[in-house]
Design a protein around this motif. Structure first.
Motif, PDB file in Angstrom:
ATOM      1  N   UNK A 105       0.801  -1.126   0.067  1.00 48.26           N
ATOM      2  CA  UNK A 105       0.042  -0.116   0.040  1.00 48.26           C
ATOM      3  C   UNK A 105       0.857   1.135  -0.245  1.00 48.26           C
ATOM      4  N   UNK A 106       2.136   1.270   0.525  1.00 46.70           N
ATOM      5  CA  UNK A 106       2.900   2.376   0.681  1.00 46.70           C
ATOM      6  C   UNK A 106       3.215   2.788  -0.828  1.00 46.70           C
ATOM      7  N   UNK A 107       3.090   1.941  -1.694  1.00 47.79           N
ATOM      8  CA  UNK A 107       3.183   2.356  -3.607  1.00 47.79           C
ATOM      9  C   UNK A 107       1.958   2.576  -3.882  1.00 47.79           C
ATOM     10  N   UNK A 108       1.029   1.644  -3.438  1.00 48.81           N
ATOM     11  CA  UNK A 108      -0.447   1.529  -4.206  1.00 48.81           C
ATOM     12  C   UNK A 108      -1.104   3.039  -3.938  1.00 48.81           C
ATOM     13  N   UNK A 109      -1.261   3.243  -2.750  1.00 45.08           N
ATOM     14  CA  UNK A 109      -2.210   4.518  -2.571  1.00 45.08           C
ATOM     15  C   UNK A 109      -1.376   5.974  -2.983  1.00 45.08           C
ATOM     16  N   UNK A 110      -0.097   6.360  -2.774  1.00 46.17           N
ATOM     17  CA  UNK A 110       0.260   7.418  -3.304  1.00 46.17           C
ATOM     18  C   UNK A 110       0.102   7.451  -4.815  1.00 46.17           C
ATOM     19  N   UNK A 114      -3.357   9.394  -3.034  1.00 51.26           N
ATOM     20  CA  UNK A 114      -3.410   9.656  -1.507  1.00 51.26           C
ATOM     21  C   UNK A 114      -1.865  10.214  -0.921  1.00 51.26           C
ATOM     22  N   UNK A 115      -2.162  10.861   0.069  1.00 48.62           N
ATOM     23  CA  UNK A 115      -0.948  11.030   0.917  1.00 48.62           C
ATOM     24  C   UNK A 115      -0.887  10.227   2.179  1.00 48.62           C
ATOM     25  N   UNK A 116       0.396   9.780   2.263  1.00 52.03           N
ATOM     26  CA  UNK A 116       0.573   8.829   3.692  1.00 52.03           C
ATOM     27  C   UNK A 116       1.060   9.896   4.604  1.00 52.03           C
ATOM     28  N   UNK A 136       0.829  -0.924   9.740  1.00 47.93           N
ATOM     29  CA  UNK A 136      -0.288   0.041   9.955  1.00 47.93           C
ATOM     30  C   UNK A 136      -0.059   1.264   8.979  1.00 47.93           C
ATOM     31  N   UNK A 137      -0.818   1.637   8.109  1.00 43.30           N
ATOM     32  CA  UNK A 137      -0.852   2.860   7.428  1.00 43.30           C
ATOM     33  C   UNK A 137      -1.979   3.602   7.584  1.00 43.30           C
ATOM     34  N   UNK A 142      -8.182  14.885   0.526  1.00 46.77           N
ATOM     35  CA  UNK A 142      -8.767  16.204   1.213  1.00 46.77           C
ATOM     36  C   UNK A 142     -10.028  15.706   2.029  1.00 46.77           C
ATOM     37  N   UNK A 143     -10.640  14.587   1.509  1.00 50.56           N
ATOM     38  CA  UNK A 143     -12.059  14.749   2.262  1.00 50.56           C
ATOM     39  C   UNK A 143     -12.217  13.215   2.778  1.00 50.56           C
TER      40      UNK A 143
END
Length: 228
Positions: A105-110, A114-116, A136-137, A142-143
């Motif tokens: 997820x540290x790669x997938x979400x940004x 997304x901001x980690x 845990x992440x 913004x919302x």
């Protein structure tokens, strides 16, 4: 006549070839013995019931990621008693080589905007004195604030970081294994402290609901056998 330097270089090249050959995996290590992960994962357990869901998945982060998995499961589980909802993604690959590596997820979400806000290792209690190495992440837009609890399995190893994951792949290779692997990601929205309380309760209940025969595919043999 071959000079000494040429002999040394030739010897180094042969040694390199020998090392590469020694590290070439020769045996399969697959903990999903039969059926699919989807079949192994109950759609209902305890107070939780699931429905299919469109979640942030590895293939959203790039075309290459679509080739990494042989099975991807996306569900949302709801608890009638508490009203809580948990989004569950499982990405399973029957071969996890250097090219086919789990997408964290540290790669997938940004990659999808997304901001980690936080990422750290965690030891999740899943039984009496039994800890599951996890991570845990907290990822935000913004919302939206999404709290994520996830773990990865490569063969019998449970790496907690990208560095651990590379080490696990190398160790599997040195032991002569081509191993399967899985990423299990649970997440929920809202207040972070409350979200992790929900997730910390959801995961052990889910693991207990999986049959003993299928459980090693999710958490490895040692932890699977110890879960009552």
């Amino acid at each position: 006549m071959m000079r000494r330097r040429d002999l040394i270089l030739s010897g180094m090249a042969l040694a390199g070839l020998g090392t590469a050959e020694a590290l070439r995996p020769r045996r399969r290590l697959v903990l999903l013995k039969k059926g699919t992960m989807d079949e192994a994962l109950p759609r209902q357990f305890g107070g939780w019931a699931s429905e299919e869901a469109a979640l942030i998945t590895p293939d959203m982060a790039g075309r290459l990621a679509k080739t990494l998995y042989s099975e991807t499961i996306s569900r949302t589980y709801y608890n009638d008693a508490t009203g809580a909802g948990v989004m569950l993604l499982i990405a399973y690959g029957d071969t996890q080589s250097d090219l086919l590596q789990l997408h964290r997820p540290e790669s997938c979400y940004p990659a999808v905007g997304y901001t980690l806000q936080m990422t750290r290792s965690a030891e999740l209690p899943v039984g009496s004195g039994l800890m599951l190495p996890a991570r845990r992440v907290v990822a935000t837009t913004e919302d939206r604030t999404e709290s994520i609890l996830y773990w990865t399995r490569l063969g019998e190893r449970l790496p907690q970081s990208a560095g651990d994951q590379r080490t696990a792949r190398l160790k599997n290779a040195m032991e002569g294994y081509v191993a399967d692997g899985v990423l299990v990601r649970c997440s929920t929205l809202g207040d972070v402290d409350q979200a992790f309380k929900i997730l910390d309760g959801f995961v052990p209940e889910m693991l207990r609901a999986i049959s003993p025969q299928a459980r090693p595919a999710f958490v490895g043999t040692r932890i699977a056998r110890a879960i009552a």
